[in-house]
Design a protein around this motif. Structure first.
Motif, short mmCIF file in Angstrom:
data_model
loop_
_atom_site.label_atom_id
_atom_site.label_comp_id
_atom_site.label_asym_id
_atom_site.label_seq_id
_atom_site.Cartn_x
_atom_site.Cartn_y
_atom_site.Cartn_z
N SER A 13 71.57 49.75 5.79
CA SER A 13 70.83 51.00 6.00
C SER A 13 70.20 51.52 4.72
N ASP A 14 70.82 51.22 3.58
CA ASP A 14 70.29 51.69 2.30
C ASP A 14 70.13 50.49 1.37
N ILE A 15 68.89 50.19 1.00
CA ILE A 15 68.65 49.01 0.15
C ILE A 15 68.32 49.41 -1.29
N ASP A 16 68.73 50.60 -1.67
CA ASP A 16 68.62 51.02 -3.07
C ASP A 16 69.49 50.09 -3.92
N PRO A 17 68.91 49.42 -4.94
CA PRO A 17 69.69 48.48 -5.77
C PRO A 17 70.97 49.08 -6.33
N GLU A 18 70.97 50.39 -6.59
CA GLU A 18 72.17 51.03 -7.14
C GLU A 18 73.28 51.15 -6.10
N LYS A 19 72.90 51.13 -4.81
CA LYS A 19 73.88 51.38 -3.75
C LYS A 19 74.21 50.15 -2.91
N LEU A 20 73.43 49.08 -3.09
CA LEU A 20 73.66 47.87 -2.28
C LEU A 20 75.02 47.25 -2.56
N PHE A 21 75.42 47.26 -3.84
CA PHE A 21 76.65 46.58 -4.25
C PHE A 21 77.51 47.48 -5.12
N GLU A 22 78.78 47.10 -5.22
CA GLU A 22 79.66 47.72 -6.21
C GLU A 22 79.55 46.91 -7.49
N TYR A 23 79.20 47.58 -8.57
CA TYR A 23 79.04 46.89 -9.85
C TYR A 23 80.31 47.07 -10.67
N LYS A 24 81.31 46.24 -10.35
CA LYS A 24 82.61 46.35 -11.00
C LYS A 24 82.59 45.67 -12.36
N ASN A 25 83.44 46.15 -13.25
CA ASN A 25 83.60 45.54 -14.58
C ASN A 25 82.27 45.34 -15.30
N SER A 36 76.13 39.94 -2.26
CA SER A 36 76.41 39.74 -3.69
C SER A 36 75.15 39.53 -4.49
N ILE A 37 75.29 39.75 -5.79
CA ILE A 37 74.28 39.35 -6.76
C ILE A 37 75.03 38.76 -7.95
N ALA A 38 74.56 37.59 -8.42
CA ALA A 38 75.26 36.89 -9.50
C ALA A 38 74.27 36.23 -10.43
N ALA A 39 74.67 36.11 -11.70
CA ALA A 39 73.88 35.38 -12.69
C ALA A 39 74.25 33.91 -12.61
N ASP A 40 73.24 33.06 -12.52
CA ASP A 40 73.44 31.60 -12.47
C ASP A 40 73.53 31.08 -13.90
N GLY A 45 77.41 42.10 -8.93
CA GLY A 45 77.71 43.11 -7.92
C GLY A 45 78.19 42.46 -6.64
N ILE A 46 79.04 43.16 -5.92
CA ILE A 46 79.60 42.64 -4.66
C ILE A 46 79.65 43.77 -3.65
N ARG A 47 79.39 43.46 -2.38
CA ARG A 47 79.43 44.48 -1.34
C ARG A 47 80.85 45.02 -1.19
N ALA A 48 80.98 46.30 -0.93
CA ALA A 48 82.29 46.93 -0.77
C ALA A 48 83.10 46.20 0.28
N GLY A 49 84.34 45.88 -0.05
CA GLY A 49 85.23 45.19 0.87
C GLY A 49 85.24 43.68 0.72
N GLU A 50 84.28 43.13 -0.01
CA GLU A 50 84.22 41.68 -0.22
C GLU A 50 84.95 41.31 -1.51
#
Length: 416
Positions: free
Chosen positions: A231-243, A294-298, A349-354
């Motif tokens: 519902s919200d594709i704002d990059p700041e809200k799409l994922f949890e940016y842990k650590n 998710s978003i990850a650096a390769d 970043g990873i989606r909440a709950g993953e």
């Protein structure tokens, strides 16, 4: 974890975990220098980072000498030793067993204050025989985003009771040294990995978000597909940016039951692992994988890193997770397409709950889809921007290849 090296790698690989205690008691000489004292890239990394050393060893093994050598290289070093509590104003050592608890609290408070003020490096200079003895320092490191290096004196006599008795400067009885040697614990991290410092972690986090923003802005198909499920594709809200202040690339996950796994035992007894703990390595970031979760650096690893330190290959359950996406293909042909270290990544970043490891699953899925499309001559939707080549595959799976790869310094160590 600092093993005295055996004469050859083959001898080391045959060790059973029950022999690790004997390995620690080896009288074989350790001639190699600690990376933090002799390797220019490592010294530069530590000077630009927040690092906490756990200096552990028996009385008389050379801990104080090692701490003082660290202080000579790094001028801002704060040494936190329980023994300092028993030193009077004239430099006399007045040990009182009844005040040991207060002495250790004093050292821990000193470390906490130094880390709170961002001073680095900090050295916890105690015998640290058992894990619980230095666990408070690990908590301090986590609280203030310090990278931990467990370090030991590399002296020939580090497990020689007679010499330790002769050389220890506080007249520790021989029986006490003997008991401490008996209690000396093998310490293995939950996982090994290459750690970025705080400044570079924040920079990479921003670059990843810029990549995500460009993918959403320039690739209409990706934006539409993602909007249909989020519902919200704002990059700041799409994922949890842990650590985000201490990013890392996992080299080998050990877990807590590693003694029951031969592959894990082989890794932890590999002399290259102990030799390179606390050493700086350059990581090459070649792109970013983006999915709905998710978003990850390769990460492209050098041959030295892949051959000696990489061990984070897929287990059978994780292979099945990858193959779920390729139901119409032959499993063996898909698996044959996976290259060693294809999974090397930094979870941004990873989606909440993953769970965080899912980012590595997504990266490999995306790379496999890209390779299979190339092999079959299938045309892929691509968009070129100033910084990225954005390749959209399907099902919200997107790969953003950097036009110019980025090299970033990291430190190989463990999470305890």
């Amino acid at each position: 974890l600092d093993f005295a090296p055996l004469k050859n790698e083959q001898e080391m690989s045959k060790l059973e975990i029950t022999q690790l205690s004997d390995l620690f008691r080896s009288k074989l000489a350790v001639t190699s220098e600690h990376p933090c004292l002799g390797d220019p890239d490592t010294i530069q990394f530590i000077k630009n980072s927040k690092v906490l050393f756990i200096n552990r060893g028996l009385p008389g093994s050379g801990k104080s000498t090692l701490s003082n050598r660290i202080r000579k290289v790094y001028q801002n070093t704060v040494i936190c030793a329980g023994d300092d509590y028993f030193m009077d104003e004239f430099g006399n050592y007045n040990f009182d067993r009844n005040k040991l608890h207060e002495a250790h609290l004093s050292a821990q408070n000193k470390a906490h204050k130094a880390c709170q003020n961002g001073i680095s490096p900090v050295v916890a200079d105690n015998t640290n025989i058992k894990f619980w003895e230095f666990n408070p320092y690990l908590s301090i490191a986590r609280e203030f985003n310090y990278i931990v290096i467990i370090i030991e004196p590399r002296t020939e006599h580090k497990f020689d009771i007679e010499k330790l008795y002769q050389l220890n400067k506080h007249n520790v009885p021989k029986e006490t040294i003997k008991q401490k040697l008996k209690e000396f614990q093998v310490v293995v991290p939950i996982y090994f990995g290459w750690y970025l410092n705080e400044k570079d972690s924040l920079w990479l986090n921003k670059l990843a978000k810029d990549c995500l923003s460009e993918a959403l802005d320039k690739c209409e198909s990706f934006k539409i597909d993602l909007s249909n499920i989020r519902s919200d594709i704002d990059p700041e809200k799409l994922f949890e940016y842990k650590n985000k202040q201490q990013l890392h690339c996992t080299a080998k996950f050990m877990g807590k039951n590693w003694t029951n796994n031969n592959s894990l035992k082989e890794y932890v007894t590999n002399p290259w692992v102990s030799e390179n703990l606390g050493k700086a390595f350059w990581l090459e970031i070649v792109g970013f994988s983006v999915s709905k979760r998710s978003i990850a650096a390769d990460i492209f690893l050098k041959q030295e890193q892949v051959g000696k330190l990489w061990g984070n290959d897929f287990n059978s359950n994780e292979q099945l997770e990858v193959l779920e996406f390729f139901k119409e293909d032959n499993n063996n042909s898909v698996l044959d397409t996976i290259e060693f270290a294809d999974r090397a990544h930094i979870t941004i970043g990873i989606r909440a709950g993953e769970k965080s490891y899912k980012a590595g699953i997504d990266l490999v899925r995306i790379k496999l889809m890209k390779k299979l499309n190339e092999l079959r001559g299938n045309k892929m939707r691509t968009v070129q921007t100033d910084n990225f080549e954005i390749i959209y595959l399907s099902d919200c799976l997107c790969y953003c290849k950097l036009n110019n790869s980025v090299k970033i310094n990291s430190l190989f160590t463990g999470y305890y």
